[in-house]
Design a protein around this motif. Structure first.
Motif, PDB file in Angstrom:
ATOM      1  N   TYR A 190     -65.121  24.902  25.760  1.00 29.28           N
ATOM      2  CA  TYR A 190     -63.967  24.163  26.267  1.00 29.28           C
ATOM      3  C   TYR A 190     -64.449  23.000  27.122  1.00 29.28           C
ATOM      4  O   TYR A 190     -65.510  23.081  27.756  1.00 29.28           O
ATOM      5  CB  TYR A 190     -63.084  25.090  27.114  1.00 29.28           C
ATOM      6  CG  TYR A 190     -61.782  24.474  27.550  1.00 29.28           C
ATOM      7  CD1 TYR A 190     -60.705  24.361  26.672  1.00 29.28           C
ATOM      8  CD2 TYR A 190     -61.614  23.998  28.848  1.00 29.28           C
ATOM      9  CE1 TYR A 190     -59.506  23.783  27.064  1.00 29.28           C
ATOM     10  CE2 TYR A 190     -60.415  23.437  29.255  1.00 29.28           C
ATOM     11  CZ  TYR A 190     -59.366  23.330  28.360  1.00 29.28           C
ATOM     12  OH  TYR A 190     -58.176  22.763  28.740  1.00 29.28           O
TER      13      TYR A 190
ATOM     14  N   ARG B  22     -60.512  39.034  28.818  1.00 32.00           N
ATOM     15  CA  ARG B  22     -59.681  38.026  28.158  1.00 32.00           C
ATOM     16  C   ARG B  22     -59.566  36.725  28.946  1.00 32.00           C
ATOM     17  O   ARG B  22     -59.186  35.702  28.383  1.00 32.00           O
ATOM     18  CB  ARG B  22     -58.284  38.596  27.903  1.00 32.00           C
ATOM     19  CG  ARG B  22     -58.281  39.771  26.945  1.00 32.00           C
ATOM     20  CD  ARG B  22     -56.865  40.255  26.708  1.00 32.00           C
ATOM     21  NE  ARG B  22     -56.848  41.378  25.776  1.00 32.00           N
ATOM     22  CZ  ARG B  22     -55.746  41.985  25.361  1.00 32.00           C
ATOM     23  NH1 ARG B  22     -54.557  41.569  25.795  1.00 32.00           N
ATOM     24  NH2 ARG B  22     -55.804  42.997  24.520  1.00 32.00           N
ATOM     25  N   TRP B  23     -59.860  36.777  30.241  1.00 35.05           N
ATOM     26  CA  TRP B  23     -59.685  35.599  31.083  1.00 35.05           C
ATOM     27  C   TRP B  23     -60.932  35.347  31.921  1.00 35.05           C
ATOM     28  O   TRP B  23     -61.664  36.279  32.291  1.00 35.05           O
ATOM     29  CB  TRP B  23     -58.482  35.773  32.018  1.00 35.05           C
ATOM     30  CG  TRP B  23     -57.161  35.687  31.325  1.00 35.05           C
ATOM     31  CD1 TRP B  23     -56.456  36.723  30.774  1.00 35.05           C
ATOM     32  CD2 TRP B  23     -56.383  34.512  31.103  1.00 35.05           C
ATOM     33  NE1 TRP B  23     -55.288  36.261  30.225  1.00 35.05           N
ATOM     34  CE2 TRP B  23     -55.210  34.901  30.416  1.00 35.05           C
ATOM     35  CE3 TRP B  23     -56.563  33.161  31.426  1.00 35.05           C
ATOM     36  CZ2 TRP B  23     -54.226  33.993  30.046  1.00 35.05           C
ATOM     37  CZ3 TRP B  23     -55.576  32.255  31.062  1.00 35.05           C
ATOM     38  CH2 TRP B  23     -54.422  32.678  30.377  1.00 35.05           C
TER      39      TRP B  23
ATOM     40  N   LEU C 121     -59.078  30.375  32.373  1.00 34.43           N
ATOM     41  CA  LEU C 121     -59.277  30.008  30.975  1.00 34.43           C
ATOM     42  C   LEU C 121     -59.393  31.270  30.149  1.00 34.43           C
ATOM     43  O   LEU C 121     -60.111  32.203  30.527  1.00 34.43           O
ATOM     44  CB  LEU C 121     -60.557  29.170  30.827  1.00 34.43           C
ATOM     45  CG  LEU C 121     -60.927  28.729  29.407  1.00 34.43           C
ATOM     46  CD1 LEU C 121     -59.932  27.687  28.892  1.00 34.43           C
ATOM     47  CD2 LEU C 121     -62.346  28.161  29.383  1.00 34.43           C
ATOM     48  N   ARG C 122     -58.690  31.321  29.012  1.00 37.27           N
ATOM     49  CA  ARG C 122     -58.866  32.457  28.102  1.00 37.27           C
ATOM     50  C   ARG C 122     -60.292  32.448  27.562  1.00 37.27           C
ATOM     51  O   ARG C 122     -60.884  31.397  27.361  1.00 37.27           O
ATOM     52  CB  ARG C 122     -57.860  32.400  26.954  1.00 37.27           C
ATOM     53  CG  ARG C 122     -56.432  32.692  27.361  1.00 37.27           C
ATOM     54  CD  ARG C 122     -55.540  32.773  26.132  1.00 37.27           C
ATOM     55  NE  ARG C 122     -54.156  32.995  26.480  1.00 37.27           N
ATOM     56  CZ  ARG C 122     -53.623  34.202  26.669  1.00 37.27           C
ATOM     57  NH1 ARG C 122     -54.386  35.280  26.544  1.00 37.27           N
ATOM     58  NH2 ARG C 122     -52.348  34.336  26.983  1.00 37.27           N
TER      59      ARG C 122
ATOM     60  N   ASP D 143     -61.415  32.864  24.720  1.00 40.06           N
ATOM     61  CA  ASP D 143     -61.600  32.210  23.429  1.00 40.06           C
ATOM     62  C   ASP D 143     -61.503  30.689  23.548  1.00 40.06           C
ATOM     63  O   ASP D 143     -61.510  29.977  22.549  1.00 40.06           O
ATOM     64  CB  ASP D 143     -60.604  32.730  22.401  1.00 40.06           C
ATOM     65  CG  ASP D 143     -59.151  32.465  22.799  1.00 40.06           C
ATOM     66  OD1 ASP D 143     -58.916  31.855  23.863  1.00 40.06           O
ATOM     67  OD2 ASP D 143     -58.249  32.865  22.041  1.00 40.06           O
ATOM     68  N   GLY D 144     -61.384  30.175  24.787  1.00 44.35           N
ATOM     69  CA  GLY D 144     -61.343  28.735  25.015  1.00 44.35           C
ATOM     70  C   GLY D 144     -59.955  28.141  25.000  1.00 44.35           C
ATOM     71  O   GLY D 144     -59.810  26.922  25.046  1.00 44.35           O
ATOM     72  N   SER D 145     -58.921  28.960  24.964  1.00 44.50           N
ATOM     73  CA  SER D 145     -57.553  28.458  24.967  1.00 44.50           C
ATOM     74  C   SER D 145     -56.896  28.816  26.301  1.00 44.50           C
ATOM     75  O   SER D 145     -57.474  29.508  27.140  1.00 44.50           O
ATOM     76  CB  SER D 145     -56.756  29.063  23.813  1.00 44.50           C
ATOM     77  OG  SER D 145     -56.595  30.462  24.006  1.00 44.50           O
ATOM     78  N   GLY D 146     -55.675  28.341  26.485  1.00 39.04           N
ATOM     79  CA  GLY D 146     -54.873  28.786  27.624  1.00 39.04           C
ATOM     80  C   GLY D 146     -55.396  28.368  28.978  1.00 39.04           C
ATOM     81  O   GLY D 146     -55.323  29.149  29.933  1.00 39.04           O
ATOM     82  N   PHE D 147     -55.917  27.140  29.120  1.00 37.55           N
ATOM     83  CA  PHE D 147     -56.392  26.669  30.416  1.00 37.55           C
ATOM     84  C   PHE D 147     -55.229  26.506  31.386  1.00 37.55           C
ATOM     85  O   PHE D 147     -54.185  25.952  31.036  1.00 37.55           O
ATOM     86  CB  PHE D 147     -57.122  25.337  30.256  1.00 37.55           C
ATOM     87  CG  PHE D 147     -57.567  24.730  31.566  1.00 37.55           C
ATOM     88  CD1 PHE D 147     -58.659  25.240  32.244  1.00 37.55           C
ATOM     89  CD2 PHE D 147     -56.890  23.650  32.106  1.00 37.55           C
ATOM     90  CE1 PHE D 147     -59.072  24.692  33.444  1.00 37.55           C
ATOM     91  CE2 PHE D 147     -57.301  23.083  33.315  1.00 37.55           C
ATOM     92  CZ  PHE D 147     -58.389  23.601  33.980  1.00 37.55           C
ATOM     93  N   GLN D 148     -55.424  26.993  32.630  1.00 34.51           N
ATOM     94  CA  GLN D 148     -54.390  26.889  33.647  1.00 34.51           C
ATOM     95  C   GLN D 148     -55.003  26.496  34.987  1.00 34.51           C
ATOM     96  O   GLN D 148     -56.082  26.968  35.343  1.00 34.51           O
ATOM     97  CB  GLN D 148     -53.649  28.220  33.813  1.00 34.51           C
ATOM     98  CG  GLN D 148     -52.936  28.701  32.576  1.00 34.51           C
ATOM     99  CD  GLN D 148     -52.201  29.997  32.807  1.00 34.51           C
ATOM    100  OE1 GLN D 148     -51.926  30.370  33.941  1.00 34.51           O
ATOM    101  NE2 GLN D 148     -51.872  30.685  31.723  1.00 34.51           N
TER     102      GLN D 148
ATOM    103  N   ARG E 287     -63.526  39.251  23.805  1.00 35.80           N
ATOM    104  CA  ARG E 287     -63.154  38.459  22.648  1.00 35.80           C
ATOM    105  C   ARG E 287     -64.249  37.550  22.121  1.00 35.80           C
ATOM    106  O   ARG E 287     -64.195  37.140  20.970  1.00 35.80           O
ATOM    107  CB  ARG E 287     -61.914  37.621  22.979  1.00 35.80           C
ATOM    108  CG  ARG E 287     -60.661  38.456  23.144  1.00 35.80           C
ATOM    109  CD  ARG E 287     -59.427  37.582  23.232  1.00 35.80           C
ATOM    110  NE  ARG E 287     -58.224  38.369  23.213  1.00 35.80           N
ATOM    111  CZ  ARG E 287     -57.005  37.842  23.163  1.00 35.80           C
ATOM    112  NH1 ARG E 287     -56.858  36.541  23.134  1.00 35.80           N
ATOM    113  NH2 ARG E 287     -55.946  38.617  23.148  1.00 35.80           N
TER     114      ARG E 287
END
Length: 273
Positions: A188, A212-213, A234-235, A237-242, A267
């Motif tokens: 990411y 997962r996070w 960040l998740r 898997d590289g998604s869901g950045f907050q 994951r």
């Protein structure tokens, strides 16, 4: 709702740091007495049950860290010399004379990772001494072992360009990469500089119990990093950045709740095969 759930799953803790540094190891081999390593008057001590034992005498020991099985203690001495004490051989030895900048034990092997400037290295540790260290990756700003011990999550610092700063990039690096760029995978890239976000490097990374996070600090330039660090999620898997909020530059002030979730659910464990 998703963001609230993640934030509520974290515990933000303020730790008061006393005069002594302490590190704890889980009981091994059926011994139910918790073992503790600590620094007293600059020397490394261990305590098991009610018994204390002084290990060093020169008064320059700092930052003790146990190996995963409690067989070794890594610590720094002098101006950053990375040293290890072996309980089975009752020996002290040097891993690297300048390796104490940032070092971490593998979560499941007697292997030390340590950083020299922007170079990540590993060294196997045995009762009689440390094996020759091996370069893993160049261009490393910060790192943390993956929970399965197969590699690292690594950040590469942002670069300043005429149009502003680039984003910090996160990579998955196999433990045996030996500098082979073809084996390193980008996970990411953090947002570039804006009015809402600014980070040129990161803290170390902390994994949630279910894998997962990832939680970490996005840290700006030195003039701003005292109180303008962004707590990020960040998740894996590289998604869901907050972006959670801004906070002081104290990594011990954010922690995940712990549970007994198996790392079989991790994951990214197959990404390094």
């Amino acid at each position: 709702m998703g963001k609230k759930w993640v934030v509520l799953s974290m515990v933000l803790v303020l730790l008061w740091c006393g005069a002594s540094e302490r590190a704890y190891a889980e009981p091994q081999g059926g011994d139910e007495r918790l073992k503790a390593a600590f620094i007293r008057e600059g020397n490394l001590w261990v305590k098991q049950g009610a018994v204390e034992r002084k290990l060093t005498t020169d008064g320059h020991a700092e930052r003790p860290k146990w190996s995963f099985d409690g067989a070794y203690i890594a610590y720094t001495e002098g101006r950053g010399e990375l040293r290890v004490y072996s309980f089975s051989s009752n020996r002290f030895f040097t891993v690297h004379p300048e390796g104490g900048q940032h070092y971490e034990w593998s979560p499941n092997q007697s292997t030390l990772a340590f950083q020299l400037d922007t170079v990540l290295n590993t060294a196997g540790v045995r009762p009689q001494g440390a094996e020759p260290f091996v370069n893993v990756s160049l261009g490393v700003g910060n790192y943390t072992w993956l929970p399965n011990g197969r590699g690292f999550l690594v950040s590469s610092d942002a670069k300043q360009q005429p149009t502003g700063w680039t984003g910090v990039t996160l990579f998955l690096v196999p433990a045996d990469a030996k500098g082979d760029q073809a084996r390193i995978r980008k996970l990411y890239t953090l947002p570039a500089q804006s009015d809402d976000f600014f980070a040129v490097h990161t803290s170390t990374f902390k994994w949630s119990a279910d894998g997962r996070w990832i939680a970490f600090l996005g840290m700006p330039t030195a003039s701003l990093s005292a109180d303008s660090n962004t707590l990020c999620l960040l998740r894996s898997d590289g998604s869901g950045f907050q972006q959670v909020d801004h906070m002081l530059r104290y990594e011990d002030w954010f922690q995940w709740l712990r549970s007994s979730v198996s790392w079989d659910t991790f994951r990214v464990k197959d990404a390094l095969r």
